[in-house]
Scaffold this active site. Structure first.
Site, mmCIF file in Angstrom:
data_model
loop_
_atom_site.group_PDB
_atom_site.id
_atom_site.type_symbol
_atom_site.label_atom_id
_atom_site.label_comp_id
_atom_site.label_asym_id
_atom_site.label_seq_id
_atom_site.Cartn_x
_atom_site.Cartn_y
_atom_site.Cartn_z
ATOM 1 N N LYS A 90 118.633 70.504 95.493
ATOM 2 C CA LYS A 90 117.959 69.550 95.315
ATOM 3 C C LYS A 90 118.942 68.936 96.946
ATOM 4 O O LYS A 90 119.904 69.684 97.207
ATOM 5 C CB LYS A 90 119.261 68.741 94.333
ATOM 6 N N TYR B 226 109.779 63.946 87.260
ATOM 7 C CA TYR B 226 110.435 63.252 85.842
ATOM 8 C C TYR B 226 110.195 62.418 85.042
ATOM 9 O O TYR B 226 110.223 61.275 85.542
ATOM 10 C CB TYR B 226 111.894 63.339 86.859
ATOM 11 N N ASN C 20 124.014 68.538 90.773
ATOM 12 C CA ASN C 20 124.329 69.785 90.377
ATOM 13 C C ASN C 20 123.214 71.169 91.102
ATOM 14 O O ASN C 20 122.869 71.879 89.742
ATOM 15 C CB ASN C 20 124.509 69.798 88.490
ATOM 16 N N HIS D 116 116.915 72.807 90.642
ATOM 17 C CA HIS D 116 116.612 72.508 88.795
ATOM 18 C C HIS D 116 116.031 73.847 88.919
ATOM 19 O O HIS D 116 115.422 74.402 90.451
ATOM 20 C CB HIS D 116 115.375 71.130 89.085
ATOM 21 N N GLU E 47 104.992 72.492 86.771
ATOM 22 C CA GLU E 47 105.666 71.816 87.959
ATOM 23 C C GLU E 47 105.550 72.805 89.080
ATOM 24 O O GLU E 47 105.484 72.245 89.973
ATOM 25 C CB GLU E 47 107.383 72.347 87.518
HETATM 26 N N1 UDP Z 1 120.855 64.991 84.210
HETATM 27 C C1 UDP Z 1 122.211 62.913 84.013
HETATM 28 N N2 UDP Z 1 122.790 63.148 83.566
HETATM 29 C C2 UDP Z 1 122.636 63.689 81.661
HETATM 30 C C3 UDP Z 1 121.547 64.332 81.606
HETATM 31 C C4 UDP Z 1 120.492 65.251 83.221
HETATM 32 O O1 UDP Z 1 122.307 63.514 85.434
HETATM 33 O O2 UDP Z 1 123.193 63.229 81.528
HETATM 34 C C5 UDP Z 1 120.363 64.722 85.015
HETATM 35 C C6 UDP Z 1 121.465 66.574 86.050
HETATM 36 O O3 UDP Z 1 120.744 66.813 86.707
HETATM 37 C C7 UDP Z 1 119.760 67.400 85.239
HETATM 38 C C8 UDP Z 1 118.799 66.526 85.317
HETATM 39 O O4 UDP Z 1 119.163 65.240 85.173
HETATM 40 O O5 UDP Z 1 119.973 69.114 86.078
HETATM 41 C C9 UDP Z 1 117.455 66.899 84.160
HETATM 42 O O6 UDP Z 1 118.276 66.783 83.466
HETATM 43 P P1 UDP Z 1 117.812 68.108 82.101
HETATM 44 O O7 UDP Z 1 118.653 68.199 80.288
HETATM 45 O O8 UDP Z 1 116.418 68.945 82.242
HETATM 46 O O9 UDP Z 1 118.445 69.244 82.665
HETATM 47 P P2 UDP Z 1 118.536 71.261 83.368
HETATM 48 O O10 UDP Z 1 117.873 71.709 82.908
HETATM 49 O O11 UDP Z 1 118.418 70.532 84.943
HETATM 50 O O12 UDP Z 1 119.574 71.397 83.282
HETATM 51 MG MG MG Z 2 114.910 69.946 82.269
#
Ligand code: UDP
Ligand code: MG
Length: 187
Positions: free
Chosen positions: A9, A49, A152, A155, A166
């Site tokens: 990202k 998304y 974070n 992805h 994806e």
């Molecule tokens: N995210 C966020 N707040 C939350 C949960 C998710 O900002 O409470 C964002 C975060 O950047 C995350 C993305 O949404 O990477 C997608 O969420 P997911 O649950 O799919 O997490 P990942 O698969 O990236 O670990």
């Molecule tokens: Mg995810």
């Protein structure tokens, strides 16, 4: 053979750490079969998304647990309200600047990729993981206070099925390469 989609990202690009992250995947033995820098538009961000009700429910329940423990009121009506808000932030973040998209291939590529990324919340990500090493101070608490997405770093696809979907969102067939690597003969 399994494939996963990784997005570095814009926070990773902006910090200038993409090379070091890609090196980690190469060191682990994963094969890069596609890679490019992309500045996503609203349409592409929306394809990546999508608002998935099951995801929103999990997100809401997980967050509610933490809020309950801290005796705080949830700022969202329900899971779809929260899902929409986070999805909007995610889409905005994806368009903040160019990102690097890559496809990694190898046995258990999806699981290995997510393992290497570490916990979604960098604060909880173990040292040695990408999020734990490059964004440890980022937390739900901070993101919440600032009313923004969790920054974070990367992805990673969460299932082989989602990975295939994806991969085709981000890459054309012509951009996906097949070639042999030394390690291949052992798999
Ligand atoms: N995210 C966020 N707040 C939350 C949960 C998710 O900002 O409470 C964002 C975060 O950047 C995350 C993305 O949404 O990477 C997608 O969420 P997911 O649950 O799919 O997490 P990942 O698969 O990236 O670990
Ligand atoms: Mg995810």
């Amino acid at each position: 053979m399994e494939r996963t989609l990784i997005l570095l990202k814009h926070d990773a690009v902006s910090k200038g750490i993409t090379g070091r992250i890609i090196s980690r995947f190469e060191d682990a033995g994963l094969k890069i079969t596609a890679m490019k820098m992309v500045w996503a538009d609203e349409d592409l961000a929306g394809q990546h998304y999508k608002l998935d009700e099951a995801w929103a429910k999990k997100l809401y329940d997980r967050t509610k647990k933490v809020f309950d423990e801290e005796g705080k009121e949830m700022p969202y009506k329900d899971h779809m309200h929260m899902g929409q808000k986070i999805q909007g932030w995610n889409k905005k973040f994806l368009q903040e600047g160019p990102i690097i998209a890559l496809v990694l291939e190898g046995p258990h590529a999806v699981e290995v990729g997510r393992d290497m990324l570490g916990h979604t919340e960098p604060r909880q990500a173990a040292p040695g993981t990408i999020r734990g090493d490059f964004a440890k101070l980022e937390s739900y608490n901070l993101a919440d206070k600032k009313q923004r997405v969790l920054r974070n770093i990367a992805h990673g696809s969460d299932t082989p099925e989602n990975a295939e979907h994806e991969i085709h969102t981000w890459f054309t067939k012509e951009e996906l390469h097949e070639y042999a690597k030394d390690l291949d003969k052992h798999f």
